[in-house]
Design an enzyme around this catalytic site. Structure first.
Site, PDB file in Angstrom:
ATOM      1  N   ILE A 137       0.872  -1.168   0.000  1.00  0.00           N
ATOM      2  CA  ILE A 137       0.000   0.000   0.000  1.00  0.00           C
ATOM      3  C   ILE A 137       0.912   1.222   0.000  1.00  0.00           C
ATOM      4  O   ILE A 137       2.065   1.158   0.437  1.00  0.00           O
ATOM      5  CB  ILE A 137      -0.981   0.022   1.201  1.00  0.00           C
ATOM      6  CG1 ILE A 137      -0.257  -0.125   2.547  1.00  0.00           C
ATOM      7  CG2 ILE A 137      -2.041  -1.049   1.047  1.00  0.00           C
ATOM      8  CD1 ILE A 137      -1.197  -0.092   3.752  1.00  0.00           C
ATOM      9  N   ASP A 138       0.413   2.325  -0.527  1.00  0.00           N
ATOM     10  CA  ASP A 138       1.240   3.523  -0.695  1.00  0.00           C
ATOM     11  C   ASP A 138       1.702   4.090   0.645  1.00  0.00           C
ATOM     12  O   ASP A 138       1.080   3.843   1.687  1.00  0.00           O
ATOM     13  CB  ASP A 138       0.456   4.598  -1.462  1.00  0.00           C
ATOM     14  CG  ASP A 138       0.072   4.160  -2.857  1.00  0.00           C
ATOM     15  OD1 ASP A 138       0.837   3.380  -3.459  1.00  0.00           O
ATOM     16  OD2 ASP A 138      -1.001   4.577  -3.337  1.00  0.00           O
ATOM     17  N   MET A 139       2.752   4.896   0.589  1.00  0.00           N
ATOM     18  CA  MET A 139       3.341   5.480   1.791  1.00  0.00           C
ATOM     19  C   MET A 139       2.283   6.188   2.646  1.00  0.00           C
ATOM     20  O   MET A 139       2.231   5.996   3.864  1.00  0.00           O
ATOM     21  CB  MET A 139       4.447   6.476   1.407  1.00  0.00           C
ATOM     22  CG  MET A 139       5.058   7.184   2.597  1.00  0.00           C
ATOM     23  SD  MET A 139       6.434   8.276   2.155  1.00  0.00           S
ATOM     24  CE  MET A 139       5.557   9.686   1.478  1.00  0.00           C
TER      25      MET A 139
END
Length: 303
Positions: A137-139
């Site tokens: 999942i994105d930062m």
């Protein structure tokens, strides 16, 4: 070495070998596949080919995934919120702002650095930079991730992702008033031809499907649940922007004038999968972080 093979189907004829292999190896990027081809790990009909080879129906592709390089990512004593753990898998609640694995701009302080300190046994299939990492999942997205602690678990979880049996549900806050109660976005995703740092809906992209349901409307904003059928890079962010409802705070796909939420308002709330060894269904849910809930309260005051 792990060996794989595939016979090219009619509908796959004409595809570049690197593109086809990237679609068959969901956890490998196209650049990784090109490195395999360059390293002579890929053969078509027992002959080595180049990355731009156009596949023909009936071609027999065989490839090996190289063994991981010697470990050079440093374990770091970073606190982790472990939701579930056994000898095969763990489920972790990744905080907003934490990168999943090291990259040129983020060499340390990542989830992988923390996992290496916490676990002495992570799967090696994705190499030294991404040990145990099955999906990302994105930062600036918070929430649940499943992690493989051995190669057998890794292969099982990746297969479940490919077969679309993993349950992944997110909460998001978007700009605009969505009038439908539920909807499905079925639009292929690939690199944006105008900006290679972004993803976009493109005709020759990879199949991508997102289902959404309205949780609450706030006039100029909507609180939604998004369920992934596929798991492409930035999928929810791009799909919601594509139908005219970009995520609040999204610096890449959102409007210039947006609420200050330190990145997109997106939280991976639910993860569900069959345990790699016992086959028991495991499902976990975690509430959005305080920051996300505070943003909802602020929006409610504005409406």
């Amino acid at each position: 070495m792990t060996d794989f093979s595939h016979e090219v189907q009619k509908e796959e004829a004409g595809l570049r070998i690197d593109k086809l292999l990237a679609s068959l190896n969901q956890d490998a990027s196209r650049s990784q596949v090109q490195a395999w081809i360059k390293g002579n790990y890929v053969e078509v009909n027992q002959v080595e080919v180049k990355s731009n080879y156009k596949c023909q129906a009936g071609d027999h592709i065989s490839w090996e995934i190289p063994e991981p390089e010697e470990l050079d990512v440093i374990p770091e004593n970073i606190p982790l919120e472990i939701v579930y753990e056994d000898e095969d898998v763990l489920v972790v609640n990744k905080p907003k702002g934490m990168v999943v694995h090291p990259s040129p701009g983020h060499p340390n302080g990542t989830l992988v650095n923390a996992l290496l300190y916490h676990c002495k046994d992570l799967s090696g299939i994705n190499g030294v930079i991404r040990p145990g990492i099955v999906h990302r999942i994105d930062m600036d997205t918070s929430g649940l991730l499943m992690v493989a602690k051995n190669d057998a678990a890794h292969e099982s979880l990746v297969n479940q992702l490919k077969e679309k049996t993993v349950k992944r549900s997110y909460q998001a806050i978007v700009h605009g008033d969505i009038t439908h109660e539920v909807g499905t976005i079925d639009a292929p995703l690939g690199r944006d031809p105008r900006d290679r740092q972004k993803m976009a809906v493109v005709d020759d992209g990879r199949h991508a499907v997102t289902h959404f349901e309205v949780l609450k409307r706030f006039g100029h904003f909507t609180h939604v649940k998004c369920v992934l059928e596929t798991g492409r890079t930035h999928q929810i962010r791009v799909h919601m922007q594509y139908i005219g409802f970009p995520l609040v705070g999204d610096p890449k796909y959102g409007p210039r004038k947006t609420l200050n939420s330190n990145g997109q308002a997106l939280h991976a709330e639910v993860i569900g999968f069959n345990h790699p060894k016992t086959k028991e269904w495991l499902e976990y849910q975690i509430a959005p972080p305080e920051e996300f809930q505070h943003l909802l309260k602020e929006i409610e005051k504005m409406s």
